[in-house]
Design a protein around this motif. Structure first.
Motif, mmCIF file in Angstrom:
data_model
loop_
_atom_site.group_PDB
_atom_site.id
_atom_site.type_symbol
_atom_site.label_atom_id
_atom_site.label_comp_id
_atom_site.label_asym_id
_atom_site.label_seq_id
_atom_site.Cartn_x
_atom_site.Cartn_y
_atom_site.Cartn_z
ATOM 1 N N MET A 16 96.735 81.495 84.161
ATOM 2 C CA MET A 16 95.370 80.973 84.177
ATOM 3 C C MET A 16 95.369 79.490 83.811
ATOM 4 S SD MET A 16 92.241 81.559 84.851
ATOM 5 C CE MET A 16 92.332 83.330 85.046
ATOM 6 N N ASN A 17 96.211 79.107 82.853
ATOM 7 C CA ASN A 17 96.327 77.691 82.497
ATOM 8 C C ASN A 17 96.818 76.870 83.682
ATOM 9 O OD1 ASN A 17 95.451 78.072 79.912
ATOM 10 N ND2 ASN A 17 97.477 78.041 78.979
ATOM 11 N N HIS A 18 97.828 77.399 84.369
ATOM 12 C CA HIS A 18 98.379 76.684 85.529
ATOM 13 C C HIS A 18 97.316 76.501 86.607
ATOM 14 C CE1 HIS A 18 100.888 75.732 89.008
ATOM 15 N NE2 HIS A 18 100.356 76.778 89.620
ATOM 16 N N GLU A 19 96.557 77.546 86.886
ATOM 17 C CA GLU A 19 95.561 77.468 87.953
ATOM 18 C C GLU A 19 94.389 76.567 87.558
ATOM 19 O OE1 GLU A 19 94.406 81.092 89.795
ATOM 20 O OE2 GLU A 19 96.413 81.989 89.668
ATOM 21 N N SER A 20 93.958 76.632 86.304
ATOM 22 C CA SER A 20 92.843 75.780 85.882
ATOM 23 C C SER A 20 93.238 74.307 85.904
ATOM 24 C CB SER A 20 92.381 76.181 84.482
ATOM 25 O OG SER A 20 93.403 75.962 83.531
ATOM 26 N N GLU A 21 94.483 74.001 85.553
ATOM 27 C CA GLU A 21 94.944 72.607 85.616
ATOM 28 C C GLU A 21 95.047 72.131 87.064
ATOM 29 O OE1 GLU A 21 98.603 72.544 83.535
ATOM 30 O OE2 GLU A 21 97.700 72.911 81.558
ATOM 31 N N GLY A 22 95.539 72.997 87.938
ATOM 32 C CA GLY A 22 95.687 72.605 89.333
ATOM 33 C C GLY A 22 94.370 72.402 90.048
ATOM 34 N N LEU A 23 93.341 73.149 89.602
ATOM 35 C CA LEU A 23 92.032 73.066 90.258
ATOM 36 C C LEU A 23 91.039 72.236 89.443
ATOM 37 C CD1 LEU A 23 91.725 76.812 91.347
ATOM 38 C CD2 LEU A 23 92.254 74.868 92.825
ATOM 39 N N ASP A 24 91.536 71.479 88.493
ATOM 40 C CA ASP A 24 90.659 70.745 87.585
ATOM 41 C C ASP A 24 89.728 69.794 88.328
ATOM 42 O OD1 ASP A 24 89.675 69.888 85.063
ATOM 43 O OD2 ASP A 24 90.924 68.107 85.236
ATOM 44 N N ASN A 25 90.245 69.045 89.272
ATOM 45 C CA ASN A 25 89.401 68.107 90.015
ATOM 46 C C ASN A 25 89.179 68.529 91.469
ATOM 47 O OD1 ASN A 25 91.938 67.720 90.953
ATOM 48 N ND2 ASN A 25 92.075 65.538 90.462
ATOM 49 N N MET A 26 89.472 69.777 91.785
ATOM 50 C CA MET A 26 89.211 70.370 93.102
ATOM 51 C C MET A 26 89.989 69.693 94.236
ATOM 52 S SD MET A 26 87.353 72.973 92.689
ATOM 53 C CE MET A 26 86.312 73.721 91.440
ATOM 54 N N VAL A 27 90.995 68.915 93.909
ATOM 55 C CA VAL A 27 91.800 68.302 94.966
ATOM 56 C C VAL A 27 92.552 69.365 95.749
ATOM 57 C CG1 VAL A 27 93.750 66.773 95.426
ATOM 58 C CG2 VAL A 27 92.025 66.123 93.735
ATOM 59 N N ASN A 28 92.993 70.415 95.036
ATOM 60 C CA ASN A 28 93.772 71.482 95.673
ATOM 61 C C ASN A 28 92.903 72.659 96.096
ATOM 62 O OD1 ASN A 28 96.208 70.074 95.246
ATOM 63 N ND2 ASN A 28 96.321 70.845 93.149
ATOM 64 N N LEU A 29 91.640 72.420 96.365
ATOM 65 C CA LEU A 29 90.738 73.498 96.753
ATOM 66 C C LEU A 29 91.239 74.241 97.984
ATOM 67 C CD1 LEU A 29 87.894 74.778 96.169
ATOM 68 C CD2 LEU A 29 86.992 73.188 97.856
ATOM 69 N N ASP A 30 91.827 73.515 98.935
ATOM 70 C CA ASP A 30 92.288 74.152 100.157
ATOM 71 C C ASP A 30 93.451 75.106 99.916
ATOM 72 O OD1 ASP A 30 94.103 72.237 99.495
ATOM 73 O OD2 ASP A 30 93.876 71.036 101.310
ATOM 74 N N GLN A 31 94.138 74.997 98.769
ATOM 75 C CA GLN A 31 95.257 75.890 98.466
ATOM 76 C C GLN A 31 94.803 77.298 98.099
ATOM 77 O OE1 GLN A 31 98.489 75.216 98.819
ATOM 78 N NE2 GLN A 31 98.027 73.133 99.534
ATOM 79 N N GLN A 73 95.266 74.948 109.225
ATOM 80 C CA GLN A 73 95.716 76.291 108.906
ATOM 81 C C GLN A 73 95.114 76.749 107.573
ATOM 82 O OE1 GLN A 73 97.624 77.993 111.167
ATOM 83 N NE2 GLN A 73 97.364 76.160 112.445
ATOM 84 N N PHE A 74 95.276 78.052 107.296
ATOM 85 C CA PHE A 74 94.781 78.614 106.039
ATOM 86 C C PHE A 74 95.954 78.945 105.131
ATOM 87 C CE2 PHE A 74 91.391 79.604 109.050
ATOM 88 C CZ PHE A 74 90.268 79.190 108.356
ATOM 89 N N ALA A 75 95.867 78.523 103.890
ATOM 90 C CA ALA A 75 96.892 78.882 102.912
ATOM 91 C C ALA A 75 96.750 80.360 102.552
ATOM 92 C CB ALA A 75 96.764 78.007 101.667
ATOM 93 N N ASP A 76 97.847 80.958 102.080
ATOM 94 C CA ASP A 76 97.785 82.382 101.723
ATOM 95 C C ASP A 76 97.267 82.607 100.308
ATOM 96 O OD1 ASP A 76 99.884 81.470 100.226
ATOM 97 O OD2 ASP A 76 101.411 82.736 101.157
ATOM 98 N N GLY A 77 97.074 81.532 99.543
ATOM 99 C CA GLY A 77 96.543 81.669 98.189
ATOM 100 C C GLY A 77 97.561 82.062 97.149
ATOM 101 N N SER A 78 98.847 82.063 97.510
ATOM 102 C CA SER A 78 99.883 82.518 96.582
ATOM 103 C C SER A 78 100.081 81.557 95.422
ATOM 104 C CB SER A 78 101.211 82.717 97.335
ATOM 105 O OG SER A 78 101.601 81.510 97.977
ATOM 106 N N ASP A 79 99.708 80.292 95.584
ATOM 107 C CA ASP A 79 99.851 79.341 94.482
ATOM 108 C C ASP A 79 98.771 79.542 93.415
ATOM 109 O OD1 ASP A 79 102.046 78.165 95.600
ATOM 110 O OD2 ASP A 79 100.909 76.592 96.626
ATOM 111 N N TYR A 80 97.648 80.134 93.798
ATOM 112 C CA TYR A 80 96.546 80.381 92.861
ATOM 113 C C TYR A 80 96.049 81.812 93.059
ATOM 114 C CZ TYR A 80 96.581 75.289 92.627
ATOM 115 O OH TYR A 80 96.956 73.981 92.485
#
Length: 849
Positions: free
Chosen positions: A19-34, A45-52
């Protein structure tokens, strides 16, 4: 081999790390497409969501499936929503460090993070129960609050109530007021005790009211009594605003001429002049006393202590009656709370039965079906009737707290009453009755959303106008403050800092923290180097004032630095409003709003079509008439006993409860899908948790540890033991440190739901709370600075809060480092992604309305 307890602890720790990893990665919504579907990558293309995997699961199953937007086409997400969210994220909005206070965004983010962590802890089980004794593991998973946790909560609740009772009782014994002294920082205390009528001398005699104030300074041995008219308060407000440029001061309450009738010994009636106004002015003085610069100003001191008076026997008697009324009010509030809690406890067994049915027997659709079948509560099942009664008791406590119990209640009630009287209910009902509400809604939507000849829509202009008005008031304060600061290059340095990008501001903030200086000092060092030594001297003097026991704020260098602090905060807020104004002017914003309106249009049309809005508007008018009459009677004419107040308020709510259910029934009975979809969506949350309790969402944690090539199982087991010992100590110290904290809500809403009902143990909740606490300890330290805007006082409070945080850190000891356990995270993330991929919820399979 891990024990069952260690396995659950490992699950919680790995979910925390993820949860910490995902909240840090999505903090500024730059990685929203992931996150994957429905958001698209730059390559189309669509990501599979495995990173989050956790956030991606919430998006797919709970956000996209929300009834109002579930029929949205892919373009809505990729061409409208995604650019809209990323556009907001790209805005240079201030952070907590800029504002020198915790922003609402930050606090909200922490709450959401905690809730998601507990949600997945409850909903994700392990396959351990399949190979071990089922009864033993079930007892661990379904464990209720242990004795330590229960006693800690009991102590916290009891201490909180006792602290409030002691504060109020001590105050009511004093002649001053049942309010606690507003501030211990400046030694000035003032309150409004009574009101008298004065007749002017001369040929044209006029009568006006004067409020009797009790004023006290810690350098004095006894209080001083003065009399001030309403015009004196108006003059005070104007003079303080002029003498303190840039300072946010409390607004003078609205003028009211209402009196209150006090019944003594059930026989004699005594008229208390301007009693509602007295209570509002008392709150106004309290707020001023809490601002040191205002409280210590010569204007305020003259207002409080000039021309003292000697109280006459009639005035003393009037004050005694008002103090008796204050005490009666407080006792009534306490008894009101006691009576509502008593009613709530009586309904507790019914609520427990409802929650068991919802969580264990899929009763949620059945409860909604009753609303579809019946228009009156009396025709529903006894269980649902008790649930409605429980809701009314909760609502009664909230309404009583808002409109009767607080010092600010008269002003809020006055505003609501004024708005109610201004609304043209008859004309509105006639229009709704004679015309098609659907067409009106469509026309109104077109009116607000239309952009003729490419200009801004009416909706845009409304929000931009509101923001512009706020900006103008900010600019007035900024202009007044800048006139007091002749060093224009320092003002320019502050402006350069505010206009810089996020990364530049963050670098300066970090540099200031590393060098242990204030942000203003670092801004001047970077953008106005010639003023560095001068500002540093101001900063040193300001620091001395902050740490000095002498409350005198007259040091001109300290005042200079305080002005710079005020200027930075005002300019930051003005910049944020400008950013939001630009945001509302953008085409992407209106495109998103227009798409949302289009998606909800069909649903709203059905509601307008079947609900008979004109009749419902009339029902609302009748409820407001009865409620306003009740509040007026309870606060102005006589002092009711608490049991009568409870019964009367519940009577008002019960009188109109069928109007709400009639409205729901009319829409629901002819509903073609929305209510069914809404019930199904709500049941998704319950179903996920139930699957976790039944171990359908299985994680092979033993296999994860045994098959890991990077983590040593022996060291992992050792780290888990250290973490458990730390959590045990944290639970003990948490109960000790929070037991004495006061809640700001005089009427807290209690819950009949327990943690075990959601598949959570006390250890699970302790773990989630510990994670929030481990970040910065802020939530576990009382923060009295939310309504304070004086820089010196804010700094004193911040220093004290930091000391409390450091003391708590030392008390709790650092969280154990889980280096070896963290090596399991990549494999755990893959496992969670696979399990959640199989845990896709289909509401049709388990709900049939």
């Amino acid at each position: 081999m891990l024990t069952i307890e260690e396995e659950h602890l490992l699950k919680r720790e790995l979910l925390r790390l993820e949860m910490n990893h995902e909240s840090e990665g999505l903090d500024n919504m730059v990685n929203l497409d992931q996150l994957g579907t429905p958001f698209v990558l730059p390559n189309g293309q669509f990501a599979d969501g495995s990173d989050y995997p956790l956030c991606s699961y919430v998006l797919r199953n709970y956000v996209v499936s929300f009834p109002l937007i579930k029929n949205a086409k892919p373009k809505f997400w990729t061409e409208t929503t995604q650019p809209f969210i990323q556009g907001i994220a790209s805005k240079e909005i201030s952070s907590s460090a800029d504002r020198d206070e915790t922003t609402k965004r930050r606090r909200m983010g922490k709450v959401i993070k905690r809730m998601l962590l507990l949600f997945f802890v409850a909903g994700l089980g392990s396959n351990r129960k399949k190979i071990k004794n089922t009864e033993v593991s079930d007892s661990v998973e379904g464990l209720n609050l242990n004795e330590d946790e229960t006693s800690a909560k009991s102590v916290q609740s009891t201490d909180s109530k006792n602290s409030k009772t002691s504060e109020k009782s001590e105050a009511t014994d004093s002649i001053s007021t049942p309010e606690v002294a507003p501030s211990s920082f400046n030694g000035t205390f003032a309150t409004v005790l009574g009101c008298r009528e004065i007749t002017s001398s001369g040929i044209m005699k006029k009568t006006h009211s004067e409020y009797i104030l009790e004023c006290f300074h810690d350098r004095q041995s006894r209080p001083v009594y003065v009399a001030r008219s309403w015009q004196d308060f108006v003059t005070l407000s104007k003079q303080l605003s002029q003498s303190l440029p840039g300072k946010r001061l409390p607004s003078l309450p609205l003028k009211t001429l209402k009196n209150t009738v006090l019944v003594i010994n059930d026989k004699e009636e005594v008229v208390l002049l301007r009693e509602p106004q007295r209570v509002l002015l008392r709150q106004y003085l309290k707020q001023l006393c809490f601002i040191p610069r205002a409280a210590q100003s010569s204007i305020f001191q003259t207002f409080l202590f000039k021309n003292p008076i000697v109280l006459s026997p009639v005035e003393c008697n009037d004050i005694e009656n008002r103090l008796a009324l204050d005490k009666t009010r407080y006792l009534s509030e306490q008894e009101f709370l006691t009576l509502t809690l008593e009613r709530e406890r009586k309904l507790g067994k019914y609520i427990a039965e409802i929650k068991n049915q919802i969580l264990l027997e899929d009763a949620l659709p059945k409860l909604f079906m009753e609303m579809k079948m019946h228009q009156r509560v009396e025709d529903m099942s006894p269980l649902l009737q008790k649930f409605v009664e429980w809701c009314l008791v909760q609502l009664a406590g909230v309404l009583f707290n808002l409109f009767i119990a607080k010092d600010t209640s008269p002003e809020l009630f006055s505003q609501v009453k004024r708005l109610h009287n201004l609304l043209p209910y008859t004309a509105m009902r006639g229009i709704l009755k004679l015309s098609n509400p659907a067409i009106i809604f469509k026309k109104m939507t077109d009116l607000f959303m239309a952009t003729p000849f490419g200009s801004k829509s009416l909706l845009q202009q409304m929000f931009i106008k509101l923001l512009n008005d706020d900006m103008k008031s900010q600019e007035v304060l900024i202009a007044e403050l800048e006139q007091q600061i002749p060093e224009k290059d320092i003002i320019k340095a502050i402006e350069l800092y505010i206009e810089s990008d996020y990364y530049t501001r963050n670098a300066l903030q970090q540099l200031a923290m590393d060098e242990k200086v204030d942000l203003i000092v670092e801004i001047v060092r970077t953008h106005a180097k010639s003023r560095n030594r001068e500002v540093m001297n101001w900063y040193k003097e300001w620091n001395k004032t902050v740490h000095s026991e002498n409350e005198d704020l007259g040091n001109k260098h300290a005042d200079k630095y305080s002005q710079l602090k005020d200027l930075l905060k005002l300019k930051v807020r003005a910049h944020d409003k400008q950013v939001m104004q630009d945001f509302w002017a953008e085409a992407e914003t209106m495109k998103f709003i227009r798409e949302i309106v289009n998606l909800t249009y069909d649903v709203l049309i059905d509601i307008f079509k079947y609900a008979n809005i004109s009749e419902s508007l009339g029902d609302f008018q009748k409820f407001m008439n009865d409620f306003i009459s009740y509040v007026s009677y309870a606060t102005s004419e006589v002092v009711l006993n608490s049991r009568q107040m409870v019964n009367d308020l519940l009577g008002v709510l019960k009188k109109h409860q069928n109007s709400i259910f009639k409205f729901i029934n009319k829409v629901y009975a002819r509903d073609e899908g929305f209510f069914i979809d809404l019930v199904q969506w709500m049941a998704l949350f319950v179903e996920f948790i139930k699957r976790g309790k039944c171990d359908q969402n299985k994680l092979d944690l033993l296999g994860l540890v045994e098959n890991s090539k990077s983590a040593d199982p022996v060291i992992v087991k050792k780290e888990l033991a250290e973490l458990q010992a730390w959590l045990d100590k944290r639970r003990k110290t948490a109960s000790e440190s929070t037991a004495g904290l006061k809640t700001t809500d005089d009427f807290p809403v209690t819950s009949q739901f327990e943690l075990s009902d959601l598949g959570l143990t006390a250890e699970d909740v302790d773990f989630g709370v510990a994670e929030v606490e481990n970040e910065n300890f802020e939530e576990f330290v009382l923060d009295p600075s939310q309504e304070v805007n004086d820089p010196v006082l804010l700094e004193r409070l911040r220093i004290q809060k930091q000391k409390d945080i450091e003391a708590r850190k030392a008390q709790l000891q650092p969280r154990p480092l889980m280096k070896e356990t963290a090596k399991l995270l990549p494999a755990f993330k893959t496992m969670v992604f696979e399990v959640l991929g199989e845990a896709k919820l289909d509401p049709v399979k388990f709900i049939n309305v």
